[in-house]
Design a protein around this motif. Structure first.
Motif, PDB file in Angstrom:
ATOM      1  N   LEU A 121       0.832  -1.204   0.000  1.00 39.36           N
ATOM      2  CA  LEU A 121       0.000   0.000   0.000  1.00 39.36           C
ATOM      3  C   LEU A 121       0.869   1.258   0.000  1.00 39.36           C
ATOM      4  CD1 LEU A 121      -2.875   1.168   0.156  1.00 39.36           C
ATOM      5  CD2 LEU A 121      -2.707   1.040   2.657  1.00 39.36           C
ATOM      6  N   CYS A 130      -5.496   4.261  -4.221  1.00 37.12           N
ATOM      7  CA  CYS A 130      -4.970   3.849  -2.907  1.00 37.12           C
ATOM      8  C   CYS A 130      -5.609   4.675  -1.796  1.00 37.12           C
ATOM      9  CB  CYS A 130      -3.451   3.965  -2.877  1.00 37.12           C
ATOM     10  SG  CYS A 130      -2.833   5.586  -3.364  1.00 37.12           S
ATOM     11  N   ASP A 165       2.275   1.715  -3.511  1.00 39.04           N
ATOM     12  CA  ASP A 165       1.238   2.225  -4.417  1.00 39.04           C
ATOM     13  C   ASP A 165       0.959   3.703  -4.148  1.00 39.04           C
ATOM     14  OD1 ASP A 165       0.979  -0.251  -5.593  1.00 39.04           O
ATOM     15  OD2 ASP A 165      -0.752  -0.856  -4.388  1.00 39.04           O
TER      16      ASP A 165
END
Length: 379
Positions: free
Chosen positions: A244, A315, A247
């Motif tokens: 995460l 995201c 991203d």
């Protein structure tokens, strides 16, 4: 007078609110419902509606309403002579009013009255008890006296009525308060066509002296982008959080690099899910040639970014899990394509007839074709 005429007259009237409604706050039902009883000893069981008696608002609600009415009258009177009414006096009487409500409601603020953020804390805790009429008048006073931190508190905490946004956005544009315009975009549930048009015109072709007010917005994006890079480099993050963070760093880099300060502000409008497509189309149709060119170039930048970084994915989770607040305001490819579609729908004839747009459109066509091919290959 017909009902339609009444509605039309009300919408045309621009007279400021001069008095409060009878019950301007949300009443506490816990003190009302238990006291209701049938008006008749033997109510008609067949009837869908049976009258009741015993309706009476609580003492606390009644006292809060009276406090609001008195404060409304006092503030309204002072705003009629703004030259004799300064920011310090406004803060003082507002604090006094909210403190009286706090005493009646028994709410703890958790901050000392001498602290700088005391009034903001009062609004956060007690703004909903002010009533919409008082909140609207307080908003007017904040704008007149330029107490911008309180304007932000009212917006963020949902104490600005939908009907107030049109006037508020126009005033913020006049005052070149770019940061607060972005706050409006983020928190207003349903901006109208006039507000969106005003915002678009301001950010697409900003006045020269407006750039300074956009510095804080740019700094926020820069800060978040650097924070994302740090998170992505943090070896302590593993698994899903590490992916995460990676991203988020790609998306934030993509959203920040190459965009001007006004364009960074436009990100909020482009990414907003609260903007109705029909309303947006109406606003786009009213842009002039220079504004349209700025919008097309801005959208072209986004298409180029998504063509260059196909690995970029939404995201928004990074907002809550990594504290990267602007991640939920990064426009998705879908958002960009939708806007491009609206631009073409609303301005197709103008774009075709004016040669200065042709190069930009050819460039966009190539990028859209490339993205479409990539989507088909990955399907």
């Amino acid at each position: 007078m017909t009902l339609l005429e009444v509605i039309e007259n009300a919408s045309v009237s621009s007279e400021p609110l001069a008095s409060q409604s009878e019950y301007p706050i949300v009443l506490n039902p816990d003190d009302v419902l238990p006291n209701l009883r049938p008006k008749f000893e033997s109510p008609n069981l067949v009837s869908l509606v049976n009258p009741v008696v015993g309706w009476q608002i609580s003492k606390t609600d009644s006292e809060v309403i009276d406090l609001g009415k008195n404060f409304f009258t006092k503030l309204n009177r002072k705003l009629k002579n703004p030259n004799d009414f300064d920011k310090d006096e406004f803060i003082r009487i507002l604090n006094q009013f909210l403190e009286k409500i706090r005493e009646k409601a028994g709410v703890s603020i958790g901050i000392d009255s001498s602290d700088k953020g005391y009034t903001v804390a009062l609004i956060e805790k007690l703004g909903s008890v002010m009533g919409k009429d008082v909140a609207g008048l307080v908003l007017d006073a904040c704008v007149v006296l330029e107490t911008w931190e309180l304007v932000e508190a009212l917006i963020v905490n949902g104490h600005v009525e939908h009907s107030c946004y049109s006037t508020l956005v126009n005033k913020l544009v006049m005052k070149k308060m770019s940061h607060l315009i972005c706050v409006c975009i983020k928190h207003a549930s349903d901006l109208g066509a006039s507000e969106i048009l005003c915002i678009l015109k301001y950010f697409l072709c900003p006045p020269k002296d407006a750039y300074g007010s956009m510095v804080n917005v740019r700094k926020e994006w820069e800060k978040q982008a650097l924070s994302a890079i740090e998170r992505a480099s943090d070896k302590g993050l593993t698994g899903k959080k590490a992916r995460l963070a990676k991203d988020a760093s790609i998306s934030l880099m993509m959203a920040h690099d190459g965009f001007s300060a006004p364009e960074l502000c436009l990100h909020y409008l482009l990414a907003s899910s609260n903007v109705d497509a029909v309303v947006l189309a109406s606003s786009i149709s009213k842009l002039n040639g220079k504004e349209m060119m700025s919008l097309i170039r801005y959208l072209g930048k986004w298409l180029k970014k998504y063509e260059r970084f196909p690995q970029a994915v939404p995201c928004s989770e990074a907002t809550s899990k990594l504290g990267l607040k602007v991640c939920c305001w990064i426009p998705k490819l879908e958002d960009v394509v939708n806007w491009v579609g609206l631009v073409l729908d609303e301005k197709f004839s103008s774009l075709v007839l004016h040669p200065e747009f042709h190069e930009e459109l050819r460039s966009m066509e190539g990028m859209v074709s490339s993205l479409a091919l990539e989507a088909r290959n990955s399907a």
